[in-house]
Design an enzyme around this catalytic site. Structure first.
Site, PDB file in Angstrom:
ATOM      1  N   CYS A  74     -11.225  95.716  89.290  1.00  0.00           N
ATOM      2  CA  CYS A  74     -11.026  96.449  88.115  1.00  0.00           C
ATOM      3  C   CYS A  74      -9.646  97.394  88.205  1.00  0.00           C
ATOM      4  CB  CYS A  74     -12.223  97.141  87.766  1.00  0.00           C
ATOM      5  SG  CYS A  74     -12.802  98.417  88.736  1.00  0.00           S
ATOM      6  N   HIS A 126     -15.494 102.731  88.521  1.00  0.00           N
ATOM      7  CA  HIS A 126     -14.890 101.525  87.615  1.00  0.00           C
ATOM      8  C   HIS A 126     -13.631 102.122  86.966  1.00  0.00           C
ATOM      9  CE1 HIS A 126     -14.954  97.923  85.616  1.00  0.00           C
ATOM     10  NE2 HIS A 126     -14.998  98.553  84.173  1.00  0.00           N
TER      11      HIS A 126
END
Length: 1227
Positions: free
Chosen positions: A64, A319
Site C-alpha cells: 500500500c 496502512h
C-alpha cells in the site's frame, strides 16, 4: 601480501512477514459451492472502472505504501509526461531485456506502462507485479512493510540511475531538486560562512509544533545565536566571537515534497512511538518568508497542495492511502451528498438512523439485483462499495457477522441451504420497494456537470481518496480530518501555482501518451471487452437435462427410462435471462414429433428413480425468476400421465427407498431363522401400515430405525394408533430400516440384528480413555454424542462409566489424542464438539488437572531446536503474561538456570522459527494460541537493530593435517574456539589428499546500519593483513537474524564483475574415482548463461578441446552429480527453449561457490562422475533414513498402548521437504 575474502552469505527467510492492515471481511468462508453439479466457471476478467472513472492499484499483500506513492507520481502530470517523452530508442524494448548486450532500462519502461494502464485501461485496479519484479523484489519483499518516505528516496535514486545517458537524465533534479543554504554570520566582522545543501524533499518536525508553517518558521526564519559559553571561532577574526546561525531556501523546485517526522523515540521508555498530535498544513502556502531571495514576484513562492499520503496505524505496522487532487480533471467527481434530517414519517422513513440501518441498505442492494438474488460474499462487496466501509467495521460489533444477521431476519431474507446465496423474499421486497425507493434516490446524488472554465476548477477542486483498489471522491474540507490521530498525514506534495496545464490536457487521458502505448492500451481494452462478453455469456447460461416423457414408464413407485438413460435425456444449454416461454418454444423446435400440450416440470433423481416435484408456470417469467438452477432436471410431458399411469407430483409423495427386514417363511408356512432384507419403495405420504400389505403379512409389529440412530434402543415399535401415520411423519427417509415380526415372535430377531445396526453407526461415538493414573475396571469407554453435545457432559459420563471417583469431576479434563498418540491441548468444558472441532469416532484422554480458562493459554515447550515428538513439556499461563515472565516460568519448570536463554516459536514444519524479540510484549499481543509450542534456545538475543553474526573460516587442509596456504598461524590457533570439519561431502568432493574444514571464529554483534568496513574492524584479524571489503551498508545485503558469514583466503585478489560467477572446478583423475584439488574459475555469465558458454570457458581454462570434455555440477547435500549437457544447442527453431538454457535456473541453479567436475574424454571415457566418498555418503543417508523410520515405528508401537485397537492405525508422517529459495548475485 594481500588477501581477498570470498563471503558466502546464507539467507534465511520467513514464509510470512508482517502484513499491512487490510480488510478481508467480505471474503466468504464458503469457498466451494454445494450442489449436485459444480459448473466450471470462466475465469473472470478484471472488473471495469467504477463511477469515478479512475483506476486504483491492487495490493500485493503489503504494497500500500508503494501504491500511494505511484498514484501521487501518476497524478503529477509533468512527471508523467516527461517519462512518456522518453522513447524506445532511449529506453530500449521489453523484447530485448533477455539479450546480454542490450541495454533495456526496465524500470522506466514498467513505469510508463503502469501509467498508461492507469490512464487508459478499463479496469478497476492495475497490477504492480511487473514493476516490483523489475525492482528485483521477491514475494517476501512484497509482503513486508516499508516506509513510504524511504521508498520515495530509493525510487528516485533508482530512476536517476536508470536514466543515465538519456535525455531524461535530469528528470528528478528538474522537477524535485532544491537547495538550502546554511549561514553563520560573525557579529564582529560581519563575515558570512555558508554551506549549501541539496534536497529532493524537506523533512520537518511534528513534535511540539502546531503545523507546517510553524515548523518552516523554526527552520528557516529563527536564528541560533552563539554567545556566552557557546562562542563561534571566526576565521577572519581568528578568535571566538558571537555569531548567528540561520538557514534559508535558496532554490525552490517546481514540486515540493514534505516528509513529516511522525515517528519518534522515547528515551525514557526506550521504545518508538507515533506522534498523533494536531499538525495543520495549508492548502496553499507562501514560501517567500523562508527563502533567501525575496525580490521575485509573490506568485513565484506560492505552492498548492495536490497530494497527501496518509498513514493509519502505529510505528510497527499500519496502512497507507492517499488523498489526491485531480489537476487534469480525468476522473468523474461524484460523491454521497450530505442531507438534512427531515421529519420522521412512518410511511417514508427518511431520517438518518433508518437510512443508515443495515436492514434498509441490504434491501436496497438486493432490489437492484436480478431476481433479488446475490451470493453472500458479493453482498458484502456491494455493501462496501455503496457505503464506503465494510460490514465488519461498521455493523459487526452491534449486529454480529453478516450471515448471522441474515439468519435473524429470515422473514425478509432467505439463505440457501449451503448459506452461499441470499434472496429477498417477496413480502420483504414489496415492503422495501415502498420504503426505500424514495430514500435511495436521495441518498446518492451526482453533482451537476461542471463547466470547463478555470473558475470552476478553482472554486470546486476535484479531490479523491485512493485506497489501493478503491477510489472515492472527497471534499477539500475532508483533508482537515487528517491533521491528527492514528490516521493522519505523513507526506505532503505541493506544486507551484504558476504551473498551468494546457487546455487540451483537460479531461483527456490520452494526452501525452506515446503512440505505441496508445495502441497497446486500445488492443488491451478490446481484449478485455471480448473477455467480459464471453464471461457474461458463460455466467448467464444454464445446463438443463431434458427428460422426455414418452421415453419413460412408471415402475416400482418412480419413473424409469424405457430403453436407456442416454436416449431418454437430452442436454440443453440455455440463456437464463430468457423467459420460460422461450424455453418451451426452443424445446418444441427440437422435438418435431411432439403433439399436444407440453408441460415442463422440475424433476429430481432420488434413490428410487426420477420424481416430479413442481410444474413451471408463467411463460413471461425468466428462468432466473422461476428459480431454475444450473444442471436442473426438466421433465417434458403432458402434465397428467406417463405411459397411461397417472403420476402424483410434489414433495409430499416423494418416493422413499426403505430396507425391510423380516423372517423368511418356508413352503410349509413355517418360519426359518434366516433374515430376509429387501428394498421397497413407498410414497412419503403413505401410511406406515402399508408395509404389511406390501409384504402380504396379515398382522405384525413394525419396528423402525432411522439411519442416524445407534444401538439396540434405536429400534422403536410403532404403536397401533400410529400405524395410520405417514412415513414422513414417522421421520423415515431414504435408507431407513424397517423390521417386521409377528407379535408371537420373541426378541431373538432383534438381538441378532443388533450388531448389524450398531456397526452402521460407529461414527456417532467418542472413545474416552482413562489416563488419570487411577485404577478402574475399564480402560476406555464409548460415549454417544452429537455435534452439539457439550464437552462437560461427555467428561461426566466418562467418569461414571469408568467408575472413577466423583472428585475427578472438579479436577480433570478431556484432551484429544492424535493419530500418533500425542495428547493435545485440553478442551474447555463449555465447548460443544462442533466448537472444539472434534470429529465423531475420535479419541479423548481423561487426564488429571483442569482445562485452561478463557484467559489462559496451554502451551507446549521444549529445550533446543531438535525436538523429538512426545518429549515436550506443558505449562498453563495467563495470556497477559509477558514473554520475559513466560521464559522464567518455563526455565523454572524445566530446572534450567541462567539468563542466557530466549524463546522461539516452533513453525509449521517443526523447526525453530523467529525469536520472540519483544520481551515486554504479552503472549496475547504476539497472537500466541493454546496448543502452540515454544522452544527454549540457549543464547541471548542481540539488542534491537543489531545482528548476531557467526563468523567461520574456510580453508583446505593438506594430507598431513596442516593448513595450506600460510605458514605463520601460531597466533590464530587459540583464537579459533571450535572447528566444524566437513568431509568432502560438504565442500570439495572426492579429493583424498585434502579435507575441507569450517573453523568457527567468533560471534559478533553489529548494527544493521553498519558498513562492511566496520565489520572488518571487529578484531577478526588473526594473520590476515588486509580485507577487500567495500563500504556498503549491511542492511542492503538483506542479512537476517539467522545469517552466517564464511571467510575464505585466496592467493591473489580478484576483480569480479557484476555478471561474473566464481566456480570451483576439479579435474577427475582417470581410473581412481577421485578428483584433483579444486581450482577457482571465473565465468562471465554476461556472455551467455548457456551450457555451451560454460563448457567453452572450462575448456579454455584447462586448455582442452571443448568437444573432449564433460562437466557436471555437484550437489553435496545429495552426494550426486548432474551432468551439464549442451544438447539443447542443436534446437534452433523452438524459441521457448531459451529460458531452459539458463544454468542459473532449474534444474542447475548455478551460483557462486558451486563445484563443477571436469572429465577429460581423451584419457577418461567413464560415464560416472561419482566418487567413493559419494557412495559412503549415500549409504550413511540411507542408514540415517532407516533409523528415523525405525524410531517412528517404535514411537508408534509405544503409543499403541494408549490408542484403541479398534481405531485406524496411524500413518507415519511424511518426511518434511526443506524450503529452498535461490537468490541471484547482486554485486
Amino acid at each position: 601480501m594481500s588477501l581477498f575474502f570470498f563471503l558466502r552469505v546464507v539467507f534465511s527467510f520467513t514464509m510470512f512477514g508482517n502484513l499491512f492492515e487490510e480488510d478481508y471481511s467480505t471474503v466468504s468462508n464458503n469457498q466451494y459451492g454445494k450442489g449436485k453439479k459444480l459448473k466450471s466457471k470462466v475465469l473472470e476478467p478484471p472488473a471495469p472502472r467504477e463511477f469515478t472513472n479512475l483506476s486504483g492499484i491492487r495490493n500485493q499483500g503489503g504494497t500500500c505504501y508503494l501504491n500511494s506513492l505511484l498514484q501521487t507520481l501518476h497524478f503529477t502530470p509533468e512527471f508523467r509526461e516527461a517519462l512518456f517523452s522518453l522513447g524506445p530508442e532511449e529506453l530500449g524494448l521489453f523484447e530485448d531485456k533477455d539479450k546480454p548486450d542490450a541495454k533495456v532500462r526496465i524500470i522506466p519502461l514498467q513505469l510508463q506502462r503502469l501509467f498508461a494502464q492507469l490512464l487508459l485501461l478499463d479496469q478497476e485496479a492495475a497490477s504492480t507485479t511487473d514493476l516490483t519484479d523489475s525492482f528485483g523484489w521477491t514475494s517476501n519483499e512484497e509482503m513486508r512493510q516499508h516506509d513510504v518516505q524511504e521508498l520515495n528516496r530509493i525510487l528516485f535514486s533508482a530512476l536517476e540511475t536508470s536514466l543515465v545517458g538519456t535525455s531524461g537524465h535530469d528528470l528528478i533534479n528538474r522537477l524535485y531538486h532544491g537547495t538550502i543554504v546554511n549561514q553563520i554570520v560573525c557579529k564582529e566582522c560581519k563575515n558570512v560562512s555558508e554551506r549549501q545543501e541539496d534536497f529532493l524533499d524537506l523533512t520537518v518536525a511534528v513534535k511540539n509544533v502546531s503545523g507546517l508553517e510553524d515548523a518552516l518558521w523554526n527552520m528557516y526564519v529563527e536564528e541560533e545565536v552563539f554567545d556566552c559559553d557557546n562562542l563561534y571561532h571566526c576565521g577572519t577574526c581568528d578568535r571566538l566571537v558571537k555569531a548567528a546561525k540561520l538557514a534559508k531556501l535558496r532554490k525552490l523546485p517546481p514540486f515540493l515534497t514534505v516528509s513529516l517526522l511522525r515517528f519518534n523515540f522515547d528515551f525514557v521508555k526506550c521504545e518508538r512511538y507515533k506522534e498523533t498530535s494536531c499538525y495543520k498544513f495549508p492548502l496553499r502556502i507562501n514560501l517567500k518568508p523562508f527563502c533567501e531571495q525575496s525580490e521575485l514576484d509573490d506568485l513565484e513562492y506560492i505552492y498548492d497542495l495536490f497530494s497527501v499520503i496518509i498513514h493509519k496505524g502505529g510505528c510497527y505496522g499500519g496502512h497507507y492511502h492517499v488523498y489526491i487532487k485531480d489537476v487534469d480533471h480525468l476522473g468523474n467527481w461524484q460523491f454521497q451528498e450530505e442531507k438534512s434530517k427531515p421529519d420522521v414519517n412512518l410511511k417514508h422513513p427518511q431520517n438518518e438512523e433508518e437510512i443508515d440501518h443495515p436492514l434498509m441498505i441490504l434491501k436496497a442492494i438486493l432490489l437492484q439485483e436480478e431476481n433479488n438474488l446475490i451470493p453472500v460474499d458479493q453482498l458484502g462487496q456491494k455493501l462496501l462499495k455503496k457505503i464506503g466501509i465494510s460490514w465488519n467495521k461498521k455493523y459487526r460489533k452491534q449486529h454480529g457477522p453478516l450471515r448471522k444477521f441474515l439468519q435473524l431476519h429470515s422473514q425478509i431474507f432467505l439463505l440457501s441451504a449451503d448459506e452461499s446465496t441470499v434472496r429477498l423474499l417477496k413480502n420483504g421486497s414489496l415492503l422495501a420497494e415502498t420504503d426505500f425507493q424514495s430514500n435511495d434516490q436521495q441518498i446518492f446524488k451526482t453533482l451537476p456537470p461542471e463547466s470547463p472554465g478555470l473558475n470552476n476548477s478553482i472554486s470546486c477542486p476535484h479531490w479523491f481518496d485512493i485506497n489501493d483498489s478503491k477510489v472515492q471522491p472527497i471534499r477539500e474540507k475532508d483533508i482537515e480530518q487528517q491533521f491528527q490521530g492514528k490516521e493522519s498525514a505523513y507526506m505532503l506534495f505541493y506544486r507551484k501555482s504558476q504551473l498551468q496545464r494546457p487546455p487540451e490536457a483537460r479531461a483527456n487521458p490520452r494526452y501525452g501518451v506515446p503512440c505505441h502505448l496508445l495502441n497497446e492500451m486500445d488492443a488491451a481494452n478490446i481484449e478485455l471487452q471480448t473477455k467480459r462478453a464471453e464471461c457474461d455469456s458463460a455466467n448467464n447460461t444454464l445446463e438443463l437435462h431434458l427428460h422426455l416423457g414418452p421415453q419413460y414408464h412408471f415402475f416400482n413407485g418412480a419413473l424409469h427410462p424405457v430403453v436407456s438413460q442416454t436416449e431418454s435425456v437430452w442436454d440443453l444449454t440455455f440463456d437464463k435471462r430468457k423467459t420460460l416461454g422461450d424455453l418451451r418454444q426452443s424445446i418444441f423446435q427440437l422435438l418435431e414429433f411432439w403433439e399436444g400440450d407440453m408441460v415442463l416440470s422440475v424433476a429430481k433423481l432420488v434413490p428410487a428413480g426420477l420424481h416430479i416435484y413442481q410444474t413451471l408456470d408463467g411463460d413471461e417469467l425468466t428462468l432466473c425468476e422461476t428459480e431454475i438452477a444450473d444442471g436442473e432436471d426438466i421433465f417434458v410431458w403432458n402434465g397428467v400421465e406417463v405411459g397411461g399411469v397417472h403420476i402424483q407430483t410434489g414433495i409430499d409423495c416423494e418416493p422413499l427407498l426403505l430396507n425391510v427386514l423380516h423372517l423368511d417363511t418356508s413352503s410349509e408356512g413355517e418360519k426359518c431363522r434366516q433374515v430376509i432384507e429387501s428394498p421397497h419403495v413407498f410414497p412419503s405420504n403413505a401410511e406406515v401400515g402399508t408395509v404389511l400389505t406390501a409384504l402380504a403379512i396379515p398382522a405384525g409389529v413394525i419396528f423402525i430405525n432411522s439411519a442416524g440412530c445407534p444401538g439396540r434402543e434405536s429400534w422403536t415399535a410403532v404403536p397401533k394408533e400410529d400405524m395410520r401415520k405417514t412415513f414422513r411423519e414417522q421421520g423415515l427417509r431414504n435408507g431407513s430400516s424397517v423390521l417386521i415380526r409377528d407379535s408371537h415372535d420373541d426378541n431373538s430377531l432383534l438381538t441378532e440384528e443388533e450388531k448389524w445396526v450398531t456397526s452402521m453407526n460407529e461414527i456417532d461415538w467418542l472413545h474416552v480413555k482413562n489416563l488419570c493414573q487411577l485404577e478402574s475396571e475399564e480402560k476406555q469407554v464409548k460415549i454417544a454424542a452429537t455435534v452439539n453435545t457439550v464437552v462437560f457432559d461427555i467428561r461426566i459420563k466418562a467418569i461414571k462409566e469408568l467408575k472413577l471417583m466423583k472428585e475427578l469431576a472438579d479436577n480433570s479434563c478431556l484432551r484429544p489424542i492424535d493419530r500418533n498418540g500425542k495428547l493435545l491441548c485440553p478442551v474447555p468444558d463449555s465447548y460443544t464438539l462442533k466448537e472444539a472441532e472434534l470429529k465423531m469416532g475420535s479419541s479423548l484422554g481423561l487426564c488429571l488437572g483442569k482445562a485452561p480458562s478463557s484467559s489462559q493459554l496451554f502451551l507446549f515447550f521444549a529445550m533446543g531446536s531438535d525436538v523429538q515428538p512426545g518429549t515436550e513439556m506443558e505449562i498453563i499461563v495467563e495470556e497477559t503474561v509477558s514473554v520475559r515472565d513466560c521464559l522464567k516460568l518455563m526455565l523454572e519448570k524445566s530446572g534450567l538456570q541462567g539468563d542466557a536463554w530466549h524463546l522461539r516459536k516452533m513453525d509449521w514444519c517443526y523447526e525453530a522459527g523467529e525469536p520472540l524479540c519483544e520481551e515486554d510484549a504479552t503472549l496475547k499481543e504476539l497472537l500466541l494460541c493454546s496448543g502452540d509450542t515454544l522452544l527454549l534456545i540457549e543464547g541471548q538475543l542481540p539488542p534491537p537493530g543489531f545482528l548476531k553474526v557467526p563468523i567461520w573460516w574456510y580453508q583446505l587442509q593438506g594430507p598431513s593435517g596442516h593448513w595450506e596456504g600460510h605458514q605463520d598461524q601460531t597466533n590464530c590457533t587459540s583464537f579459533w574456539g571450535r572447528a566444524r570439519r566437513a568431509a568432502s561431502s560438504q565442500g570439495v568432493p572426492g579429493n583424498e589428499p585434502a579435507e575441507v574444514s569450517l573453523l568457527y571464529l567468533v560471534d559478533i554483534e553489529i548494527s544493521e546500519d553498519a558498513t562492511l568496513a566496520e565489520l572488518k574492524s571487529q578484531k577478526i584479524k588473526c594473520y590476515v593483513t588486509q580485507y577487500y571489503f567495500v563500504s556498503l551498508i549491511i542492511r542492503e545485503y538483506k542479512l537476517g537474524r539467522r545469517i552466517e558469514i564464511c571467510l575464505e583466503p585466496l592467493q591473489k585478489g580478484e576483480n569480479l564483475g557484476p555478471q561474473d560467477v566464481l566456480l570451483r572446478t576439479q579435474m577427475r583423475i582417470p581410473g581412481e574415482r577421485t578428483y584433483a584439488p579444486a581450482l577457482d574459475l571465473v565465468w562471465d555469465a554476461a556472455q551467455g548463461r548457456t551450457p555451451g558458454s560454460l563448457r567453452q570457458r572450462v575448456a579454455d581454462f584447462y586448455c582442452l578441446p571443448v568437444e573432449k570434455i564433460e562437466i557436471a555440477k555437484y550437489f553435496p547435500e545429495k552426494f550426486e552429480w548432474l551432468p551439464i549437457s549442451s544438447w539443447n544447442q542443436q534446437i534452433t527453431k523452438r524459441k521457448k527453449k531459451k529460458k531452459q538454457d539458463c544454468l542459473q535456473g532449474a534444474p542447475y541453479y548455478l551460483k557462486d561457490g558451486d563445484t563443477i567436475g571436469v572429465k577429460n574424454l581423451l584419457v577418461d571415457d567413464d560415464d560416472d562422475f561419482s566418487t567413493i566418498r559419494d557412495d559412503i555418503g549415500k549409504e550413511k543417508q540411507k542408514q540415517l533414513a532407516l533409523g528415523k523410520r525405525k524410531s517412528r515405528e517404535a514411537l508408534h508401537e509405544q503409543s499403541s498402548n494408549i490408542l484403541s485397537s479398534a481405531e485406524m492405525p496411524a500413518r507415519p508422517r511424511a518426511p518434511e521437504a526443506s524450503l529452498s529459495i535461490h537468490v541471484g548475485s547482486f554485486r
